[in-house]
Motif scaffolding. Structure first.
Motif, PDB file in Angstrom:
ATOM      1  N   PRO A 179       0.774  -1.104   0.040  1.00  0.00           N
ATOM      2  CA  PRO A 179       0.095   0.124   0.048  1.00  0.00           C
ATOM      3  C   PRO A 179       0.836   1.410   0.057  1.00  0.00           C
ATOM      4  CG  PRO A 179      -0.790  -1.579   1.521  1.00  0.00           C
ATOM      5  CD  PRO A 179       0.438  -2.118   1.104  1.00  0.00           C
ATOM      6  N   VAL A 180       2.046   1.285   0.668  1.00  0.00           N
ATOM      7  CA  VAL A 180       2.818   2.479   0.813  1.00  0.00           C
ATOM      8  C   VAL A 180       3.600   2.785  -0.581  1.00  0.00           C
ATOM      9  CG1 VAL A 180       4.922   3.375   1.657  1.00  0.00           C
ATOM     10  CG2 VAL A 180       3.319   1.910   3.170  1.00  0.00           C
ATOM     11  N   LEU A 181       3.973   1.655  -1.219  1.00  0.00           N
ATOM     12  CA  LEU A 181       4.589   1.731  -2.793  1.00  0.00           C
ATOM     13  C   LEU A 181       3.286   2.135  -3.407  1.00  0.00           C
ATOM     14  CD1 LEU A 181       6.375  -1.577  -2.623  1.00  0.00           C
ATOM     15  CD2 LEU A 181       7.448   0.773  -2.092  1.00  0.00           C
ATOM     16  N   VAL A 182       2.286   1.792  -3.411  1.00  0.00           N
ATOM     17  CA  VAL A 182       1.216   1.969  -4.502  1.00  0.00           C
ATOM     18  C   VAL A 182       0.896   3.732  -4.391  1.00  0.00           C
ATOM     19  CG1 VAL A 182      -1.295   2.028  -4.988  1.00  0.00           C
ATOM     20  CG2 VAL A 182       0.074  -0.184  -4.572  1.00  0.00           C
ATOM     21  N   ARG A 183       0.614   4.256  -3.039  1.00  0.00           N
ATOM     22  CA  ARG A 183       0.701   5.572  -2.750  1.00  0.00           C
ATOM     23  C   ARG A 183       1.826   6.398  -3.270  1.00  0.00           C
ATOM     24  NH1 ARG A 183      -1.952   3.816   2.065  1.00  0.00           N
ATOM     25  NH2 ARG A 183       0.165   3.862   3.289  1.00  0.00           N
ATOM     26  N   ALA A 184       3.045   5.670  -3.346  1.00  0.00           N
ATOM     27  CA  ALA A 184       4.244   6.492  -3.487  1.00  0.00           C
ATOM     28  C   ALA A 184       4.404   6.562  -5.335  1.00  0.00           C
ATOM     29  CB  ALA A 184       5.318   5.856  -3.210  1.00  0.00           C
TER      30      ALA A 184
END
Length: 55
Positions: free
Chosen positions: A23-28
């Motif tokens: 999820p963090v990578l997607v938001r990035a």
């Protein structure tokens, strides 16, 4: 159960920790890079279609 054992030994060793950060990578903004790395090219276009229909 056989697939579960394979997941826990091989791929699971590096994939399980990465799933926590997905999820963090997607938001990035790294979703397309992740998909290109993990998904066979034959399925990539279908996955992108799912992303667009969900949003």
């Amino acid at each position: 159960m056989e697939g579960q054992a394979l997941f826990s030994r091989g791929v699971g060793a590096w994939l399980r920790p990465l799933l926590r950060f997905y999820p963090v990578l997607v938001r990035a903004g790294l979703r397309s890079i992740i998909q290109r790395v993990l998904m066979p090219s034959a399925y990539l276009e279908a996955a992108r279609g799912l992303d667009h229909s969900a949003g």
